[in-house]
Each structure stands twice: as structure tokens, then as C-alpha cells.
Design a protein around this motif. Structure first.
Motif, PDB file in Angstrom:
ATOM      1  N   HIS A 102      15.673 -11.657   9.339  1.00 36.46           N
ATOM      2  CA  HIS A 102      16.808 -12.828   9.549  1.00 36.46           C
ATOM      3  C   HIS A 102      17.815 -12.289  10.656  1.00 36.46           C
ATOM      4  O   HIS A 102      18.267 -12.805  11.526  1.00 36.46           O
ATOM      5  CB  HIS A 102      17.277 -13.089   8.291  1.00 36.46           C
ATOM      6  CG  HIS A 102      18.406 -14.429   8.269  1.00 36.46           C
ATOM      7  ND1 HIS A 102      17.701 -15.646   8.572  1.00 36.46           N
ATOM      8  CD2 HIS A 102      19.651 -14.424   8.194  1.00 36.46           C
ATOM      9  CE1 HIS A 102      18.722 -16.550   8.447  1.00 36.46           C
ATOM     10  NE2 HIS A 102      19.676 -15.988   8.290  1.00 36.46           N
ATOM     11  N   GLY A 103      18.067 -10.892  10.425  1.00 39.17           N
ATOM     12  CA  GLY A 103      18.878 -10.300  11.230  1.00 39.17           C
ATOM     13  C   GLY A 103      18.443 -10.634  13.077  1.00 39.17           C
ATOM     14  O   GLY A 103      19.136 -10.639  14.020  1.00 39.17           O
TER      15      GLY A 103
ATOM     16  N   GLY B 217      20.970  -7.156  15.922  1.00 34.04           N
ATOM     17  CA  GLY B 217      20.982  -7.742  14.579  1.00 34.04           C
ATOM     18  C   GLY B 217      20.616  -6.950  13.552  1.00 34.04           C
ATOM     19  O   GLY B 217      20.726  -7.354  12.434  1.00 34.04           O
ATOM     20  N   ILE B 218      20.388  -5.663  13.548  1.00 33.66           N
ATOM     21  CA  ILE B 218      20.009  -4.773  12.516  1.00 33.66           C
ATOM     22  C   ILE B 218      21.381  -4.834  11.460  1.00 33.66           C
ATOM     23  O   ILE B 218      21.128  -5.121  10.519  1.00 33.66           O
ATOM     24  CB  ILE B 218      19.550  -3.564  12.996  1.00 33.66           C
ATOM     25  CG1 ILE B 218      18.359  -3.592  13.782  1.00 33.66           C
ATOM     26  CG2 ILE B 218      19.200  -2.612  11.826  1.00 33.66           C
ATOM     27  CD1 ILE B 218      17.730  -2.381  14.419  1.00 33.66           C
TER      28      ILE B 218
ATOM     29  N   TYR C 264      29.322 -13.433   9.808  1.00 32.08           N
ATOM     30  CA  TYR C 264      28.568 -13.009   8.734  1.00 32.08           C
ATOM     31  C   TYR C 264      28.258 -13.962   7.727  1.00 32.08           C
ATOM     32  O   TYR C 264      27.072 -13.849   7.222  1.00 32.08           O
ATOM     33  CB  TYR C 264      29.301 -11.595   8.225  1.00 32.08           C
ATOM     34  CG  TYR C 264      29.287 -10.285   8.700  1.00 32.08           C
ATOM     35  CD1 TYR C 264      28.511 -10.171   9.734  1.00 32.08           C
ATOM     36  CD2 TYR C 264      30.119  -9.374   8.350  1.00 32.08           C
ATOM     37  CE1 TYR C 264      28.538  -9.036  10.337  1.00 32.08           C
ATOM     38  CE2 TYR C 264      30.232  -8.234   8.863  1.00 32.08           C
ATOM     39  CZ  TYR C 264      29.652  -8.014  10.055  1.00 32.08           C
ATOM     40  OH  TYR C 264      29.500  -6.629  10.552  1.00 32.08           O
ATOM     41  N   ALA C 265      29.138 -14.839   7.460  1.00 33.28           N
ATOM     42  CA  ALA C 265      29.051 -15.949   6.284  1.00 33.28           C
ATOM     43  C   ALA C 265      27.753 -16.751   7.018  1.00 33.28           C
ATOM     44  O   ALA C 265      26.888 -16.975   6.280  1.00 33.28           O
ATOM     45  CB  ALA C 265      30.255 -16.793   6.089  1.00 33.28           C
ATOM     46  N   LEU C 266      27.672 -17.046   8.159  1.00 29.87           N
ATOM     47  CA  LEU C 266      26.426 -17.985   8.868  1.00 29.87           C
ATOM     48  C   LEU C 266      25.290 -17.316   8.555  1.00 29.87           C
ATOM     49  O   LEU C 266      24.333 -17.826   8.142  1.00 29.87           O
ATOM     50  CB  LEU C 266      26.927 -18.167  10.085  1.00 29.87           C
ATOM     51  CG  LEU C 266      27.908 -19.153  10.239  1.00 29.87           C
ATOM     52  CD1 LEU C 266      28.153 -19.490  12.056  1.00 29.87           C
ATOM     53  CD2 LEU C 266      27.612 -20.589   9.835  1.00 29.87           C
ATOM     54  N   ILE C 267      25.346 -15.980   8.681  1.00 31.11           N
ATOM     55  CA  ILE C 267      23.937 -15.357   8.517  1.00 31.11           C
ATOM     56  C   ILE C 267      23.661 -15.145   7.329  1.00 31.11           C
ATOM     57  O   ILE C 267      22.321 -15.133   6.678  1.00 31.11           O
ATOM     58  CB  ILE C 267      23.922 -13.990   9.243  1.00 31.11           C
ATOM     59  CG1 ILE C 267      24.655 -14.003  10.692  1.00 31.11           C
ATOM     60  CG2 ILE C 267      22.474 -13.094   9.135  1.00 31.11           C
ATOM     61  CD1 ILE C 267      24.796 -12.725  11.371  1.00 31.11           C
TER      62      ILE C 267
ATOM     63  N   PHE D  33      18.118 -13.132  18.144  1.00 33.95           N
ATOM     64  CA  PHE D  33      17.340 -14.325  19.170  1.00 33.95           C
ATOM     65  C   PHE D  33      18.222 -15.454  19.616  1.00 33.95           C
ATOM     66  O   PHE D  33      18.105 -15.845  20.786  1.00 33.95           O
ATOM     67  CB  PHE D  33      15.947 -14.834  18.405  1.00 33.95           C
ATOM     68  CG  PHE D  33      14.900 -15.293  19.633  1.00 33.95           C
ATOM     69  CD1 PHE D  33      14.227 -14.464  20.286  1.00 33.95           C
ATOM     70  CD2 PHE D  33      14.823 -16.704  19.706  1.00 33.95           C
ATOM     71  CE1 PHE D  33      13.238 -14.929  21.181  1.00 33.95           C
ATOM     72  CE2 PHE D  33      13.974 -17.114  20.464  1.00 33.95           C
ATOM     73  CZ  PHE D  33      13.098 -16.294  21.237  1.00 33.95           C
ATOM     74  N   GLY D  34      18.912 -15.799  18.680  1.00 41.45           N
ATOM     75  CA  GLY D  34      19.976 -16.924  18.894  1.00 41.45           C
ATOM     76  C   GLY D  34      21.019 -16.487  19.981  1.00 41.45           C
ATOM     77  O   GLY D  34      21.279 -17.242  21.034  1.00 41.45           O
ATOM     78  N   ALA D  35      21.332 -15.357  20.041  1.00 39.03           N
ATOM     79  CA  ALA D  35      22.332 -14.789  20.934  1.00 39.03           C
ATOM     80  C   ALA D  35      21.820 -15.083  22.351  1.00 39.03           C
ATOM     81  O   ALA D  35      22.189 -14.901  23.267  1.00 39.03           O
ATOM     82  CB  ALA D  35      23.163 -13.585  20.365  1.00 39.03           C
ATOM     83  N   PHE D  36      20.520 -14.363  22.302  1.00 34.99           N
ATOM     84  CA  PHE D  36      19.848 -14.112  23.638  1.00 34.99           C
ATOM     85  C   PHE D  36      19.492 -15.453  24.208  1.00 34.99           C
ATOM     86  O   PHE D  36      19.741 -15.871  25.624  1.00 34.99           O
ATOM     87  CB  PHE D  36      18.482 -13.411  23.378  1.00 34.99           C
ATOM     88  CG  PHE D  36      18.669 -11.912  23.769  1.00 34.99           C
ATOM     89  CD1 PHE D  36      18.674 -11.493  25.039  1.00 34.99           C
ATOM     90  CD2 PHE D  36      19.137 -10.969  22.790  1.00 34.99           C
ATOM     91  CE1 PHE D  36      18.807 -10.065  25.291  1.00 34.99           C
ATOM     92  CE2 PHE D  36      19.397  -9.583  23.036  1.00 34.99           C
ATOM     93  CZ  PHE D  36      19.054  -9.167  24.096  1.00 34.99           C
ATOM     94  N   THR D  37      18.966 -16.458  23.455  1.00 37.31           N
ATOM     95  CA  THR D  37      18.689 -17.972  23.706  1.00 37.31           C
ATOM     96  C   THR D  37      19.970 -18.493  24.431  1.00 37.31           C
ATOM     97  O   THR D  37      20.040 -18.831  25.707  1.00 37.31           O
ATOM     98  CB  THR D  37      18.358 -18.817  22.730  1.00 37.31           C
ATOM     99  OG1 THR D  37      17.164 -18.210  21.804  1.00 37.31           O
ATOM    100  CG2 THR D  37      17.752 -20.095  23.073  1.00 37.31           C
ATOM    101  N   ALA D  38      21.278 -18.282  23.757  1.00 37.87           N
ATOM    102  CA  ALA D  38      22.544 -18.944  24.210  1.00 37.87           C
ATOM    103  C   ALA D  38      22.636 -18.153  25.643  1.00 37.87           C
ATOM    104  O   ALA D  38      23.054 -18.879  26.675  1.00 37.87           O
ATOM    105  CB  ALA D  38      23.703 -18.624  23.256  1.00 37.87           C
ATOM    106  N   TYR D  39      22.525 -16.921  25.722  1.00 35.52           N
ATOM    107  CA  TYR D  39      22.802 -15.976  27.084  1.00 35.52           C
ATOM    108  C   TYR D  39      21.946 -16.549  27.954  1.00 35.52           C
ATOM    109  O   TYR D  39      22.462 -16.868  29.148  1.00 35.52           O
ATOM    110  CB  TYR D  39      22.221 -14.573  26.947  1.00 35.52           C
ATOM    111  CG  TYR D  39      22.345 -13.848  28.121  1.00 35.52           C
ATOM    112  CD1 TYR D  39      23.217 -13.371  28.760  1.00 35.52           C
ATOM    113  CD2 TYR D  39      21.032 -13.561  28.619  1.00 35.52           C
ATOM    114  CE1 TYR D  39      22.931 -12.715  29.960  1.00 35.52           C
ATOM    115  CE2 TYR D  39      20.962 -12.880  29.718  1.00 35.52           C
ATOM    116  CZ  TYR D  39      21.691 -12.586  30.479  1.00 35.52           C
ATOM    117  OH  TYR D  39      21.652 -11.691  31.564  1.00 35.52           O
TER     118      TYR D  39
END
Lengths: 296, 321
Positions: A42-43, A224-225, A21-24, A48-54
């Protein structure tokens, strides 16, 4: 003794969630600082970051030390584009128009990416590139995932701190959040610094996305919501526009969410977070570290 | 009687509209599904009108309107189940009580949070909306019949064309007269410049609270109608996305325009539901891709909406008709 160890264990779990949470929250707080905008999208950058990593890990077998920089670069690009396409044309529009645009961008990203030919609306298992092992420390166990999350978060906070307080860009950002007009009179390239802020914030959200995937290995387009909203609440709780406030707020929100799930009821945890928000807004709207300014 | 005669033209228009609709309904030309959609569009207009009073006229941005809509729906459904309401005459008090419950909650919530401005108010109302959703999801623990996340079932279907249509027409007239009364002027004054409004001696806190309570009342009546139209309630019908629906209707129609809300409400329901009928299932998922783009474009082109602060002469909603 048993209760103590249970509480400590939940505290560690809470700090793990709180670190993400802090990073977001940092991205929210920085964007709010320079643009006075709640960046609802932003969420979704985090998602999108999680999906890119996936995709990087499971489809293209990218080594783990490259996953972090590539993901952060991709989300940074996304943040940059969102600002340029959606927010920049509205720089002089009424504040609420900007806010509604942000909601629109968020909805667009969610529903566009949930198309069946893209990410699909289903839950997808996030592959961890390593085995989870726990280290027993008598009172509680700590996993290597948690250690990675704490280490990465601490390192990125340190770098962000150096960026904001010891570089020219950081000084420009702080000047902008103080007074945009005067900053532009002092020769600060306002548009460039706003873009830069979005890039840094989005990169941190992407990082949060990877770590979230490691910790809770199930991802979804709508993931992300709630973390997004909660991180914004974290930023408000710590004092919006204040870097260490966002971090402390994130940790508090994460720990209280886990404690409510552990000791009261897991279905009520979202409710408690919003109860915290109401209390903050009523008692001290400028947040824990905020000055007593007229936000109300 | 000046209450009605001042809007003769609007009443005439609505009676003509009613007769046309009644004819269509009786002709058997419309399937029950389409009839339901038409009635739902009246509910959407009524609820969005509430948001327009709060946001469009008074300038208090709310992202939690569906929460009040849900409170109205669940209150009406619960009271109906307790008092075994089955006929139209016993339904009307329930309709009012549904609205009143939402209004009272709106008042109680409004006292603290209306001190906030713009985006902080947005977050607070958003939080309230999610809180309502969470409480509704857990409601069966306290009161079994509310159903929690399983949904509230077995509400009698009482709402018909007459109830939905004339409730809407009546409340539009009430709203119109409120807007043209001194209170409406106070509201618009607060929206334009709160500081100046205070300087004129307007009790801004009280006026904001009044507009918010009234807007929530309208949402509650809309929710009560919804409950007795669809006879099934589920917490997911009252979540954040539904608040966005109402917001889109208000914004597209125009801030501070009753006419705009009416047209946009009809358009919105036609587009959303019409696309469901007209398009193949494959294309349906594109709806929510296109809607945000449309919303962003409206914001860039006309940030106050298409019919901001204008009323239709044709419908007779303008001043001095």
C-alpha cells in the motif's frame, strides 16, 4: 505567548502530515477489514500516486483539476491489478504466505520502478502547480498547501463515509469484514467486493501521494516505505477496520511525529512512533475505538 | 557423548566439507573476496537457522530478525574494543556474549510481544527492527565508539574458516538436538495448533519465549561473527531488507527444516554474490526485481517452502541417524 504560538504552528504542521497518513491508513484499514491482510504494497501505491502526479504535472502539463482524478484512477488500477495477480491466487493459502507475498509485491514495485530506465532511484523535485503563500493568523501561519490538504482530506473522508454507510457496496464491505463466509452465503460477490475495496483504498493512497508531493516536494521510489508503515500503525492505533479510527490514528501519529522532531530530536521520531505501537499492542491491541476482542 | 554420536554422519559430512574448503583456501585458488563470501554464507545459515526456530518450528512470524543480528554484532564489537580482544581464545567468550546479548534482548522483547499473533506480531517485530536501526543510527551520542550513522570501524578481523565453520556446525547440532528433544516437539505442537497445545498442558507462553530467545541467540552469534569477519559495521547492514534476506532463506529452504536452511543459505549467498561477479553492473539492478517475483512464486506454489519439515538423509540430520 511565543511558546504557545510555536506549539500551535507545530500542531498545524503535524495535522498536515497526519491528514496524509490518514488517507493512507484508510486503505490499510479497509483491506485489513475485508481480507485480514496487511497490504505491505500500500505504501508503494502511495509512492506511485506521487510519481503519476509528478509526470502529469511536469511532463505533460495536465491542468491541476485533472491531475487528481487521473492519478486516483491510475493508482486504483494498480491496486486492482495487485489484488488480482498476487493476492487472489492465495485466497485459501495460510495467512503468513499472503503476508510474505505482500512483502514481495512491495519489494518488487520498489526495485522495479527504481530501474534507471523507469523512475530511477534518485530524489526528484516535485513541481507545485501553484505558489506557496502563507496566511498570518496572529498565533500561527497557515499555508495554502495546508488548506488544500485539509479540504481535500475532509471532502474525501465525507465521500468515503457516505460510500461505506449509505450504499450497497459499503454495506457489502462491512458484511465481508464481519464474516466472509456468511457474507458469501448471503449472495454478496466476495471477489468483486474485495477488488472494489482495493480500488477505493488505492485511489485514496494515490490522493495521499499527490498531497504529500505538494507538502514535501521531493519524491523518491522508496518514499512509500516509512509513511506506509506509519500509516499502518495509525490504523492499528485507531482500531483496525474502523474508518474514523484510522483518521484519528493518522492525525495522532502525524502530530506526535512533528512534535518529537520539534521538541526532542528529529532523528528519534521514527523510534517514538514504534514506541507508540508497542504501547498500543500491549495495552489495547484492538486500538482506541476497537472492541475488546481477542487479537492477542 | 551421545550428543555427538547421534549425529555421526553429519559430523563426518562436515569434516569432509571442512577439509575440501581448507584445501581450496590453502591452494590460493580463491580470492580473498570469495573466501569472505563463503564465510558469510555460514553466518547467513546460522542466523537464518535462528529465524527458522522462531518461525519455521514455532510459527512465530518475525520481521525484525536483523535487529537481533545487529545487537549481537554491535555488542561483540563493543566488548571486543573495551577488552582489547585480538586473539582467537579471547574472541570465543565475546562470540558467546554477543549471542547472549541478543538472546536477553529477545527475551525482554518477547515477553510482551509474543502475546500477539500472525500479522500483529509481524508489525511489532518489524517495529522493533526499525527501532534498533534508529537507535544504532543515534548510538554515537551515548557511546562514541559505536559510531552511529558513520559506522563502527576498526574491529580486528579474527573470524577465519575454522571459527565460522565449526561455530556453525556446533550450533546446527545443538539446534538439531533441541528440535528432536521434547522442547522441539512442544514448539512444533504450538505451530500446528496453539489451542491444542495448551489443552495438552504445554505452557505455550513459556515455550514460545524459549524458542524466540534461542532464535535471537543464534542471530546474535551470527552478528558477532559478521562483525569480526568484515571488521566494519554500519546500521544499514541491519535494516529491514536484511531481515527479508533471512526470511527468504528460511522460506525457500522450507519451514521447519534445518537441511533446507543450509541449502537455501548456500544458494542465497551464491546467487546474490555470484550475480555480482558473473553479471555486468547493468544487470545487477535486476537482482531485486527478480527476487521478489521468485518469492511470490514460491508462495503460490509451495507456501511452506521447498523442503518443509523434511531433513536430508545424506547430511544425517534426520531423526534416528
Amino acid at each position: 505567548m511565543e511558546l504557545l504560538s510555536y506549539v500551535l504552528q507545530q500542531l498545524i504542521n503535524g495535522l498536515q502530515l497526519g491528514a496524509v497518513y490518514a488517507l493512507i491508513a484508510l486503505g490499510y484499514t479497509m483491506v485489513y477489514g475485508v481480507l485480514r491482510l496487511i497490504n505491505f504494497a500500500h505504501g508503494d501505491i502511495f509512492m506511485f500516486g506521487a510519481f503519476t502526479a509528478y509526470y502529469l504535472i511536469s511532463k505533460w502539463d495536465v491542468p491541476i483539476y485533472l491531475v487528481f482524478p487521473i492519478t486516483m484512477a491510475v493508482t486504483a488500477l494498480l491496486g486492482f491489478l495487485i489484488e488480482k495477480i498476487a493476492y487472489k491466487p492465495l485466497r485459501s493459502a495460510p495467512k503468513i504466505a499472503l503476508l510474505i507475498t505482500a512483502v514481495g509485491v512491495s519489494l518488487f514495485l520498489e526495485y522495479f520502478l527504481s530501474l534507471n530506465s523507469l523512475f530511477t532511484p534518485n530524489y526528484i523535485g516535485f513541481p507545485r502547480p501553484f505558489e506557496v503563500t502563507g496566511y498570518d493568523l496572529r498565533l500561527f501561519t497557515i499555508t495554502n498547501v495546508q488548506l488544500i490538504i485539509f479540504a481535500v482530506t475532509a471532502l474525501s473522508l465525507l465521500l468515503l463515509y457516505l460510500l461505506i454507510y449509505y450504499t450497497k457496496y459499503g454495506r457489502a464491505m462491512r458484511a465481508l469484514s464481519h464474516d466472509r463466509e456468511v457474507a458469501s452465503l448471503m449472495g454478496i460477490p466476495v471477489d468483486g467486493i474485495i477488488s472494489f475495496t482495493f480500488i477505493v483504498g488505492a485511489a485514496l493512497a494515490g490522493l495521499g501521494g499527490i498531497l504529500y508531493g505538494f507538502a514535501y516536494p521531493q519524491i523518491n521510489v522508496f518514499m512509500g516505505i516509512m509513511p506506509g508503515i506509519k500509516s499502518f500503525i495509525a490504523a492499528v492505533l485507531g482500531g483496525i477496520g474502523i474508518i474514523h479510527g484510522a483518521v484519528l490514528g493518522g492525525l495522532i501519529i502525524g502530530v506526535s511525529e512533528v512534535f518529537v522532531s520539534a521538541f526532542i530530536s528529529s532523528t528519534l521520531r521514527d523510534g517514538v512512533i514504534f514506541f507508540i505501537l508497542f504501547l498500543v499492542l500491549l495495552l489495547k491491541p484492538s486500538g482506541i475505538f476497537g472492541k475488546w476482542i481477542d487479537k492477542v | 557423548m551421545s550428543f555427538f554420536t547421534s549425529a555421526k554422519r553429519f559430523l563426518l559430512c562436515s569434516i569432509i566439507a571442512y577439509l575440501i574448503l581448507k584445501g581450496l583456501f590453502l591452494s590460493g585458488f580463491l580470492t580473498e573476496y570469495i573466501q569472505q563470501i563463503i564465510l558469510f554464507s555460514f553466518i547467513a545459515i546460522l542466523t537464518s537457522l535462528g529465524l527458522n526456530v522462531i518461525y519455521g518450528y514455532t510459527g512465530q512470524f518475525s520481521l525484525g530478525h536483523a535487529g537481533f543480528y545487529g545487537i549481537g554484532a554491535y555488542t561483540a564489537a563493543y566488548l571486543g574494543a573495551v577488552f582489547k580482544v585480538e586473539s582467537i581464545f579471547s574472541f570465543l567468550p565475546i562470540l558467546f556474549l554477543g549471542g547472549a546479548a541478543a538472546g536477553i534482548v529477545g527475551y525482554a522483547v518477547g515477553v510482551p510481544i509474543l502475546r500477539l499473533r500472525d500479522d500483529f506480531l509481524a508489525i511489532a517485530t518489524l517495529g522493533f527492527g526499525i527501532l534498533v536501526r534508529v537507535l544504532l543510527d543515534n548510538s554515537d551520542r551515548a557511546i562514541e565508539i559505536l559510531g552511529g550513522s558513520r559506522g563502527f570501524i576498526g574491529i580486528p578481523k579474527i573470524v577465519n574458516l575454522e571459527i565460522a565453520f565449526f561455530t556453525m556446525v556446533f550450533l546446527i547440532l545443538v539446534t538439531r538436538n533441541l528440535i528432536f528433544s521434547r522442547y522441539g516437539l512442544f514448539w512444533q505442537c504450538i505451530k500446528d495448533d496453539e489451542l491444542a497445545a495448551t489443552a495438552f498442558g504445554i505452557n505455550t507462553a513459556r515455550m514460545k519465549l524459549m524458542a524466540f530467545t534461542y532464535g535471537c541467540f543464534l542471530a546474535g552469534v551470527g552478528g558477532a561473527l559478521y562483525a569480526y569477519l568484515y571488521s566494519f559495521l554500519h546500521p544499514s547492514n541491519f535494516d529491514f531488507l536484511r531481515s527479508i534476506d533471512f526470511l527468504i532463506i528460511v522460506i525457500v529452504g522450507g519451514m521447519g527444516s534445518i537441511t533446507g536452511t543450509i541449502y537455501a543459505g548456500l544458494l542465497w549467498v551464491t546467487v546474490i554474490e555470484g550475480l555480482r561477479i558473473g553479471l555486468p553492473a547493468q544487470a545487477l539492478e535486476f537482482r531485486w526485481v527478480l527476487i521478489p517475483i521468485f518469492l511470490i512464486m514460491v508462495m503460490m506454489w509451495k507456501p511452506f517452502g521447498l523442503l518443509a519439515r523434511r531433513e536430508s538423509k545424506f547430511l544425517g540430520l534426520g531423526k534416528g541417524e
